[in-house]
Structure formats: structure tokens, C-alpha cells
Motif scaffolding. Structure first.
Motif, PDB file in Angstrom:
ATOM      1  N   ARG A  33     -51.683  68.922  71.935  1.00 37.11           N
ATOM      2  CA  ARG A  33     -52.114  67.615  72.435  1.00 37.11           C
ATOM      3  C   ARG A  33     -53.069  66.951  71.441  1.00 37.11           C
ATOM      4  O   ARG A  33     -54.033  67.567  70.985  1.00 37.11           O
ATOM      5  CB  ARG A  33     -52.798  67.750  73.792  1.00 37.11           C
ATOM      6  CG  ARG A  33     -51.911  68.264  74.897  1.00 37.11           C
ATOM      7  CD  ARG A  33     -52.619  68.169  76.230  1.00 37.11           C
ATOM      8  NE  ARG A  33     -52.872  66.771  76.606  1.00 37.11           N
ATOM      9  CZ  ARG A  33     -53.655  66.404  77.620  1.00 37.11           C
ATOM     10  NH1 ARG A  33     -54.284  67.326  78.332  1.00 37.11           N
ATOM     11  NH2 ARG A  33     -53.839  65.122  77.890  1.00 37.11           N
ATOM     12  N   LYS A  34     -52.777  65.709  71.142  1.00 36.70           N
ATOM     13  CA  LYS A  34     -53.603  64.940  70.217  1.00 36.70           C
ATOM     14  C   LYS A  34     -54.299  63.802  70.957  1.00 36.70           C
ATOM     15  O   LYS A  34     -53.732  63.210  71.880  1.00 36.70           O
ATOM     16  CB  LYS A  34     -52.747  64.358  69.075  1.00 36.70           C
ATOM     17  CG  LYS A  34     -52.040  65.412  68.234  1.00 36.70           C
ATOM     18  CD  LYS A  34     -53.031  66.394  67.601  1.00 36.70           C
ATOM     19  CE  LYS A  34     -52.331  67.472  66.792  1.00 36.70           C
ATOM     20  NZ  LYS A  34     -53.286  68.480  66.277  1.00 36.70           N
ATOM     21  N   VAL A  35     -55.494  63.493  70.526  1.00 37.17           N
ATOM     22  CA  VAL A  35     -56.238  62.382  71.118  1.00 37.17           C
ATOM     23  C   VAL A  35     -55.603  61.078  70.643  1.00 37.17           C
ATOM     24  O   VAL A  35     -55.447  60.870  69.431  1.00 37.17           O
ATOM     25  CB  VAL A  35     -57.719  62.426  70.697  1.00 37.17           C
ATOM     26  CG1 VAL A  35     -58.465  61.218  71.251  1.00 37.17           C
ATOM     27  CG2 VAL A  35     -58.366  63.724  71.176  1.00 37.17           C
ATOM     28  N   PRO A  36     -55.208  60.188  71.560  1.00 43.47           N
ATOM     29  CA  PRO A  36     -54.627  58.916  71.142  1.00 43.47           C
ATOM     30  C   PRO A  36     -55.573  58.123  70.250  1.00 43.47           C
ATOM     31  O   PRO A  36     -56.795  58.218  70.381  1.00 43.47           O
ATOM     32  CB  PRO A  36     -54.380  58.183  72.465  1.00 43.47           C
ATOM     33  CG  PRO A  36     -54.294  59.273  73.488  1.00 43.47           C
ATOM     34  CD  PRO A  36     -55.243  60.331  73.030  1.00 43.47           C
ATOM     35  N   ALA A  37     -54.991  57.347  69.362  1.00 44.33           N
ATOM     36  CA  ALA A  37     -55.782  56.613  68.371  1.00 44.33           C
ATOM     37  C   ALA A  37     -56.807  55.696  69.020  1.00 44.33           C
ATOM     38  O   ALA A  37     -57.936  55.569  68.524  1.00 44.33           O
ATOM     39  CB  ALA A  37     -54.855  55.816  67.451  1.00 44.33           C
ATOM     40  N   ASP A  90     -57.569  74.316  66.458  1.00 38.80           N
ATOM     41  CA  ASP A  90     -56.728  73.937  67.599  1.00 38.80           C
ATOM     42  C   ASP A  90     -57.053  72.555  68.163  1.00 38.80           C
ATOM     43  O   ASP A  90     -56.241  71.987  68.906  1.00 38.80           O
ATOM     44  CB  ASP A  90     -56.859  74.969  68.723  1.00 38.80           C
ATOM     45  CG  ASP A  90     -56.117  76.262  68.417  1.00 38.80           C
ATOM     46  OD1 ASP A  90     -55.322  76.267  67.452  1.00 38.80           O
ATOM     47  OD2 ASP A  90     -56.340  77.259  69.127  1.00 38.80           O
ATOM     48  N   CYS A  91     -58.228  72.018  67.832  1.00 38.73           N
ATOM     49  CA  CYS A  91     -58.595  70.703  68.364  1.00 38.73           C
ATOM     50  C   CYS A  91     -57.721  69.615  67.734  1.00 38.73           C
ATOM     51  O   CYS A  91     -57.009  69.839  66.755  1.00 38.73           O
ATOM     52  CB  CYS A  91     -60.071  70.421  68.107  1.00 38.73           C
ATOM     53  SG  CYS A  91     -60.497  70.212  66.360  1.00 38.73           S
ATOM     54  N   SER A  92     -57.808  68.443  68.295  1.00 36.63           N
ATOM     55  CA  SER A  92     -57.053  67.301  67.769  1.00 36.63           C
ATOM     56  C   SER A  92     -57.660  66.798  66.468  1.00 36.63           C
ATOM     57  O   SER A  92     -56.958  66.596  65.471  1.00 36.63           O
ATOM     58  CB  SER A  92     -57.038  66.176  68.808  1.00 36.63           C
ATOM     59  OG  SER A  92     -56.444  65.007  68.285  1.00 36.63           O
ATOM     60  N   HIS A  93     -58.975  66.589  66.464  1.00 35.74           N
ATOM     61  CA  HIS A  93     -59.699  66.122  65.282  1.00 35.74           C
ATOM     62  C   HIS A  93     -61.024  66.860  65.202  1.00 35.74           C
ATOM     63  O   HIS A  93     -61.626  67.162  66.235  1.00 35.74           O
ATOM     64  CB  HIS A  93     -59.964  64.615  65.356  1.00 35.74           C
ATOM     65  CG  HIS A  93     -58.721  63.777  65.380  1.00 35.74           C
ATOM     66  ND1 HIS A  93     -57.983  63.593  66.531  1.00 35.74           N
ATOM     67  CD2 HIS A  93     -58.089  63.076  64.409  1.00 35.74           C
ATOM     68  CE1 HIS A  93     -56.942  62.806  66.257  1.00 35.74           C
ATOM     69  NE2 HIS A  93     -56.983  62.490  64.987  1.00 35.74           N
ATOM     70  N   VAL A 122     -62.835  67.754  68.822  1.00 35.21           N
ATOM     71  CA  VAL A 122     -62.456  66.969  69.994  1.00 35.21           C
ATOM     72  C   VAL A 122     -60.966  67.146  70.244  1.00 35.21           C
ATOM     73  O   VAL A 122     -60.183  67.329  69.309  1.00 35.21           O
ATOM     74  CB  VAL A 122     -62.799  65.460  69.834  1.00 35.21           C
ATOM     75  CG1 VAL A 122     -64.294  65.245  69.718  1.00 35.21           C
ATOM     76  CG2 VAL A 122     -62.083  64.846  68.634  1.00 35.21           C
ATOM     77  N   GLY A 123     -60.582  67.103  71.497  1.00 37.74           N
ATOM     78  CA  GLY A 123     -59.180  67.291  71.850  1.00 37.74           C
ATOM     79  C   GLY A 123     -59.037  67.483  73.336  1.00 37.74           C
ATOM     80  O   GLY A 123     -59.759  66.859  74.127  1.00 37.74           O
ATOM     81  N   TYR A 124     -58.128  68.384  73.727  1.00 39.33           N
ATOM     82  CA  TYR A 124     -57.866  68.612  75.144  1.00 39.33           C
ATOM     83  C   TYR A 124     -57.861  70.100  75.453  1.00 39.33           C
ATOM     84  O   TYR A 124     -57.242  70.896  74.740  1.00 39.33           O
ATOM     85  CB  TYR A 124     -56.542  67.969  75.553  1.00 39.33           C
ATOM     86  CG  TYR A 124     -56.588  66.461  75.467  1.00 39.33           C
ATOM     87  CD1 TYR A 124     -57.235  65.719  76.448  1.00 39.33           C
ATOM     88  CD2 TYR A 124     -56.014  65.790  74.393  1.00 39.33           C
ATOM     89  CE1 TYR A 124     -57.309  64.334  76.370  1.00 39.33           C
ATOM     90  CE2 TYR A 124     -56.075  64.399  74.300  1.00 39.33           C
ATOM     91  CZ  TYR A 124     -56.727  63.680  75.294  1.00 39.33           C
ATOM     92  OH  TYR A 124     -56.798  62.317  75.203  1.00 39.33           O
ATOM     93  N   ALA A 151     -66.507  60.028  78.628  1.00 36.78           N
ATOM     94  CA  ALA A 151     -66.061  58.775  79.232  1.00 36.78           C
ATOM     95  C   ALA A 151     -64.568  58.546  79.008  1.00 36.78           C
ATOM     96  O   ALA A 151     -63.904  57.903  79.827  1.00 36.78           O
ATOM     97  CB  ALA A 151     -66.867  57.604  78.678  1.00 36.78           C
ATOM     98  N   GLU A 152     -64.049  59.084  77.902  1.00 36.71           N
ATOM     99  CA  GLU A 152     -62.622  58.950  77.585  1.00 36.71           C
ATOM    100  C   GLU A 152     -61.805  60.119  78.123  1.00 36.71           C
ATOM    101  O   GLU A 152     -60.598  60.190  77.895  1.00 36.71           O
ATOM    102  CB  GLU A 152     -62.426  58.862  76.067  1.00 36.71           C
ATOM    103  CG  GLU A 152     -63.050  57.640  75.418  1.00 36.71           C
ATOM    104  CD  GLU A 152     -62.329  56.347  75.754  1.00 36.71           C
ATOM    105  OE1 GLU A 152     -61.142  56.409  76.177  1.00 36.71           O
ATOM    106  OE2 GLU A 152     -62.940  55.273  75.609  1.00 36.71           O
ATOM    107  N   GLU A 153     -62.477  61.053  78.832  1.00 35.50           N
ATOM    108  CA  GLU A 153     -61.852  62.288  79.309  1.00 35.50           C
ATOM    109  C   GLU A 153     -61.215  63.050  78.152  1.00 35.50           C
ATOM    110  O   GLU A 153     -60.088  63.562  78.233  1.00 35.50           O
ATOM    111  CB  GLU A 153     -60.861  62.014  80.433  1.00 35.50           C
ATOM    112  CG  GLU A 153     -61.534  61.482  81.690  1.00 35.50           C
ATOM    113  CD  GLU A 153     -60.617  61.444  82.898  1.00 35.50           C
ATOM    114  OE1 GLU A 153     -59.385  61.543  82.713  1.00 35.50           O
ATOM    115  OE2 GLU A 153     -61.143  61.322  84.010  1.00 35.50           O
ATOM    116  N   VAL A 154     -61.981  63.112  77.054  1.00 30.66           N
ATOM    117  CA  VAL A 154     -61.619  63.897  75.881  1.00 30.66           C
ATOM    118  C   VAL A 154     -62.613  65.047  75.791  1.00 30.66           C
ATOM    119  O   VAL A 154     -63.818  64.847  75.920  1.00 30.66           O
ATOM    120  CB  VAL A 154     -61.663  63.035  74.600  1.00 30.66           C
ATOM    121  CG1 VAL A 154     -61.526  63.891  73.345  1.00 30.66           C
ATOM    122  CG2 VAL A 154     -60.571  61.972  74.640  1.00 30.66           C
ATOM    123  N   ASP A 155     -62.115  66.245  75.576  1.00 35.84           N
ATOM    124  CA  ASP A 155     -62.991  67.401  75.473  1.00 35.84           C
ATOM    125  C   ASP A 155     -63.652  67.453  74.104  1.00 35.84           C
ATOM    126  O   ASP A 155     -63.102  66.968  73.096  1.00 35.84           O
ATOM    127  CB  ASP A 155     -62.192  68.685  75.716  1.00 35.84           C
ATOM    128  CG  ASP A 155     -61.789  68.826  77.172  1.00 35.84           C
ATOM    129  OD1 ASP A 155     -62.692  68.888  78.025  1.00 35.84           O
ATOM    130  OD2 ASP A 155     -60.584  68.865  77.457  1.00 35.84           O
TER     131      ASP A 155
END
Length: 212
Positions: free
Chosen positions: A21-25, A73-76, A184-186, A149-153
Motif C-alpha cells: 500500500r502506497k500513500v496517495p500523492a 516496508d513503509c510507503s515513503h 509513513v504508510g499503512y 489527520a490523513e489516516e496515514v500511519d
């Protein structure tokens, strides 16, 4: 509508991310913008943020980060790097930027500029670096709230070799030293042992005292 306190109760220092899972731009951009807008002493912003998505570089960082899997493993991976030296050029850059953006100049601002130049010169490089690092931590706090706030871990991490990370990212050549990193990621709902556990915090009375 979810409140900020609900979002802060939802967040935790994620131990296992879902690498698929990637964090949307747009979400990432809002988190980065919140970091850019974070307050800093005298408005100096004495740090920079490096966003690492390259998997090979992240494997190198994992190797000097106690093999913590969140790094890869995180998105960024966000790296907060403070100024190694608070030079007159850097101070003047920010004061000149303020004059340009606000289209104004006054004696009080110039007096403050000179006072700050004198203070910084007297403190020495290591004290100034520690000052810059504390400003980066203010931005880290803003980043954690913005991610929630963005529900991003997000997982604030100091467990790495800063000198080795500086070498990997060639930060010293840019006049920077790494301070803290933030994957950061999910969350991996099935694989993270911390998912669903109650948040442990001291009570309000134990933490907060009021002087009326």
C-alpha cells in the motif's frame, strides 16, 4: 466527522507496514505541506526534509537502522536533517525571504536580524546544531498530527546511525546532519502486534499541572 482527538487516539507508532500500500500523492503532499508550515524559532526553518522512496537506498538505511523493517516496508521514508552550521548566509537568506514575501522592511526587523547574527556567532556550531535539531523535532510533531489527520500511519525513529545516514544521503555536502526519520504508510492489520492495543498514556492529572 472524526475529531482531531479521535485521530490522535487512532494513531500509534506502527511496527509493521503493508508494503503493498502506497500513500496517495495528495495525502503525502498535504503532510509535506504541513511540515513546511511548521513553526520554528525566529522563522528560520533550520532543517530540510528528504523524502526517500528508492528501495535500494532504503535497504542501505535499514542496514544502519538496526534492521528495522518499517524503513523498507513503509510507503515513503521522511528524513529530517538539520543545518550543521547556522551561518550568516543562512540567517540572511531567511530574513531576505521575509522582506521579499511581505514587501516590507523596518528598523525593528533589521535590529532583530543583527541581534540574531550576534547570538548565533557567539554560541558555536554544536550549540547551533542542537538548536536546529530541536526545530526539526517541532516539524516532526506537526508531521505526526498531519499524518493522523490523513489516516496515514507514521513511526518516529531515532534508532539509526546518523553519521552513516549522512554518508548514504550525502547530507554533509549539503550542510546538513540527520536528526530523526519518519516512515509513513499503512499498517499491516494482521501482522502488527500493536494493532488494537489500548494507548498507554499518563493521566491528565499526572501529566499536567495548572498555575492559576
Amino acid at each position: 466527522m472524526t475529531s482531531l482527538l479521535d485521530q490522535l487516539n487512532w494513531r500509534y507508532a506502527t511496527k509493521k507496514y503493508d508494503p503493498s500500500r502506497k500513500v496517495p500523492a495528495d495525502k503525502l503532499d498535504r503532510i509535506l505541506e504541513a511540515i513546511r508550515l511548521a513553526p520554528t524559532s525566529s522563522g528560520l526553518q533550520p532543517f530540510e526534509l528528504i523524502v526517500v522512496s528508492n528501495p535500494e537506498i532504503r535497504e542501505k538505511i535499514k542496514a544502519i537502522g538496526y534492521q528495522q523493517q518499517q524503513i523498507v516496508d513503509c510507503s515513503h521514508l521522511l528524513v529530517f536533517a538539520a543545518w550543521d552550521q547556522t551561518t550568516p548566509e543562512r540567517i540572511n537568506m531567511m530574513f531576505d525571504l521575509a522582506k521579499d514575501i511581505r514587501q516590507t522592511a523596518h528598523e525593528g526587523l533589521e535590529n532583530y536580524r543583527q541581534m540574531l547574527l550576534d547570538i548565533v556567532a557567539a554560541r558555536g556550531d554544536e550549540v547551533n546544531f542542537q538548536f536546529a535539531a530541536r526545530q526539526a523535532y517541532i516539524a516532526l510533531g506537526v508531521a505526526l498530527v498531519a499524518a493522523a489527520a490523513e489516516e496515514v500511519d507514521a513511526t518516529p525513529m531515532e534508532g539509526f546511525d546518523p553519521e552513516a545516514l549522512d554518508e548514504i544521503l550525502q547530507l554533509r555536502q549539503r550542510g546538513l546532519r540527520s536528526v530523526v526519520i519518519l516512515p509513513v504508510g499503512y499498517r499491516d492489520e494482521a501482522g502488527d502486534w500493536l494493532v488494537g492495543l489500548k494507548k498507554v498514556r499518563r493521566s491528565r492529572d499526572a501529566l499536567i499541572s495548572e498555575i492559576a
